[in-house]
Design an enzyme around this catalytic site. Structure first.
Site, short mmCIF file in Angstrom:
data_model
loop_
_atom_site.label_atom_id
_atom_site.label_comp_id
_atom_site.label_asym_id
_atom_site.label_seq_id
_atom_site.Cartn_x
_atom_site.Cartn_y
_atom_site.Cartn_z
N HIS A 1 0.82 -1.22 0.00
CA HIS A 1 0.00 0.00 0.00
C HIS A 1 0.86 1.26 0.00
O HIS A 1 2.05 1.25 0.30
CB HIS A 1 -0.97 -0.01 1.19
CG HIS A 1 -0.30 0.07 2.54
ND1 HIS A 1 0.02 1.26 3.15
CD2 HIS A 1 0.07 -0.91 3.41
CE1 HIS A 1 0.56 1.02 4.34
NE2 HIS A 1 0.61 -0.29 4.51
N CYS B 1 2.40 -5.00 7.08
CA CYS B 1 2.15 -4.76 5.66
C CYS B 1 3.33 -4.02 5.04
O CYS B 1 4.19 -3.49 5.72
CB CYS B 1 0.85 -3.98 5.47
SG CYS B 1 -0.63 -4.98 5.72
#
Length: 546
Positions: A437, A456
């Site tokens: 992301h 992440c």
């Protein structure tokens, strides 16, 4: 490679010994038809009994009425035995455990097999050794990497034993053994690096370490000579007699820094000096571990004509098309705290979400946000609290009555410039809730060691990454992405062709040209893998005489 030693006999010399010995192995002298019938039964009985619960191997032999593939007197059987012996002679070149694949011990087993029962036992033993060797070389020595580190989420791509044996029975054995080697250029270059490091170690290494905290352009003296000698030995500097830290030495240090993931300032400071002083034996361990990791990714279906490769400890994400890097960007990975580390696994990217909501992971809610909400219901006001039906919950009731286990709500952040996921996230749905992301925290990408996330992977150039992914399906991927982004609305964009994603961890890796690159073992996983390989019998330079 023919010069690789096995005890006192090279593989070249071993071939002659094998050819002479194998002409007699497995061909007992039988006096009468009655004895022949009895002995064949003894062979089959020994074969069947010793297979036990090894269904894969047993199925192979049952399908061929227990006919041998190793211990026959025919040329094909001799060729298989010879190929196995020669493959064992190369075990150490691949970083495999040499004691497990001892060519001399195998020759001794063949030499003492005289009765048909002996031959049946030998037949099974050779098939077991072949399957074991094939597994180790083709897909990895460590059977379950997850037992070494729970964040390594990989199942080894083992081939079926019956299929391996069937190929061996029908194809040229030397070609079978060649086909077991991982076919990537990376594996070939790592193998070459292993041999070069072994040669360096035999020659005395890279010389004395450099006892300095910092050296930079303009410095002179014996300490600079020590640095010069070390850089020359490692191949970063041409031989010279200078005692001055000059422009050539500065350029060599910059190149060394680039190859080790360091700030490229040309100054041999603490971090750089620490890497310069690493022993070649430690680099050899990293290369052997990298070879093992490369075997874990030797997938029967391949890694994908187009795939995404994220080397966690290199802090980069790359798009690979036809084995060439077509896009790369810097990345941030999970923090070193155990519950924030990014796991290793492979999956398929199916879509991206433009203007994403950030749904806060349960672990963060319980550990970080709920304690704040219990004392102040208005805390973390940039986040919505939502119930199981997706409705926003009023904060007026307070949250003091809830514990981590009883808190019934979720939390999310709406799309916007301050969203923790930035403007886009890239989804390869997995049970670990890991994805790539954007991030508003752009300053973190200036660091050399980028371990800041909760697991992440954050990207430095997420828009360009999106354009590259959309290019095969959109005539104008930039305009498509930007026009969707400008709406401010949450939008899911499906990739017409899912893209495999491989999250890997390589402290040693190669490039087509130049030196081997090395990175810090930020999670300590490679140290754990090296210990596991040692437990399996792998050692440094085990085939060289002292």
């Amino acid at each position: 490679m023919n010069g690789t030693k096995l005890g006192r006999v090279s593989t070249g010399g071993l071939r002659a010994v094998v050819l002479a010995g194998l002409m007699l192995a497995g061909t007992p002298t039988l006096a009468a038809p009655q004895a022949f019938a009895f002995e064949v039964t003894a062979y089959k009985q020994a074969l069947a009994e010793s297979l036990g619960e090894e269904e894969g191997i047993a199925a192979f032999y049952r399908a061929r009425n227990f006919d041998p593939i190793w211990t026959g007197a025919d040329d094909a059987s001799r060729a298989r035995r010879l190929a196995l012996i020669e493959a064992f002679g190369m075990a150490d070149v691949h970083g495999l455990p040499t004691a497990k694949y001892d060519a001399r011990n195998l020759l001794n087993k063949m030499a003492v097999a005289r009765t048909e029962r002996d031959r049946g036992l030998l037949e099974v033993s050779l098939s077991r050794l072949f399957i074991s060797f094939a597994n180790d070389l083709q897909s990895g020595i460590i059977d379950d990497p997850g037992r070494v580190d729970s964040q390594i989420k990989r199942e080894l791509p083992r081939r079926a034993p019956a299929d391996l044996l069937a190929r061996l029975a029908s194809e040229r054995p030397d070609m079978i053994f060649r086909s077991l080697v991982p076919p990537t250029q990376e594996y070939s270059r790592l193998m070459r690096a292993k041999l070069e490091l072994e040669h360096t170690i035999r020659q005395g290494g890279w010389g004395a370490t450099v006892p300095a905290a910092k050296l930079e352009r303009g410095d002179t003296g014996e300490i600079v000579v020590a640095l010069r000698n070390r850089l020359e030995a490692m191949g970063y500097l041409k031989p010279s007699l200078t005692a001055r830290y000059d422009s050539d030495m500065e350029a060599a240090v910059r190149l060394f820094q680039a190859d080790h993931g360091l700030a490229e300032d040309g100054v041999a400071g603490g971090a750089t000096m620490g890497e310069i002083n690493v022993a070649p034996e430690d680099r050899l361990k990293s290369v052997i571990v990298a070879m093992e990791r490369e075997r874990w990714l030797n997938l029967p279906e391949g890694r994908g004509k187009r795939h995404i490769l994220v080397n966690l400890v290199d802090f980069h994400a790359r798009i690979i098309d036809d084995d060439k890097v077509t896009f790369e960007t810097r990345s941030v990975i999970g923090h070193q705290e155990h519950d924030r580390r990014t796991p290793e696994f492979s999956d398929e990217m199916t879509h991206m979400v433009i203007n994403p909501f950030w749904y806060v992971p349960r672990s963060i809610i319980v550990k970080e946000y709920l304690p704040l909400l219990r004392s102040n219901p208005g805390a973390v006001g940039h986040l919505e609290i939502i119930d199981a039906r997706g409705r926003v919950v009023s904060r007026g009731q307070g949250f003091a009555q809830y514990s981590g286990s009883s808190f019934p709500f979720s939390m999310r952040q709406r799309p916007g410039p301050r969203n923790a996921l930035g403007s886009v996230k890239f989804m390869f749905p997995n049970k670990y809730n890991i994805y790539l992301h954007d991030t508003p925290s752009q300053s973190l990408f200036s660091q050399t060691v980028r371990t800041f996330s909760h697991g992440c992977i954050r990207l430095d150039d997420p828009h360009e990454f999106a354009y590259a992914l959309l290019a095969p399906q959109e005539a104008d991927p930039v305009n498509f992405f930007q026009s969707t982004l400008r709406t401010g609305r949450n939008a899911k964009v499906t990739l017409d062709t899912p893209v495999p994603v491989h999250l890997i961890y390589r402290t040693a890796f190669t490039k087509a040209k130049g030196h081997v690159n090395y990175r810090a073992d930020v999670y300590g996983r490679d140290a754990e893998i090296w210990r596991a390989l040692q437990n399996e019998g792998v050692s440094l330079m085990s085939h060289w005489e002292s």
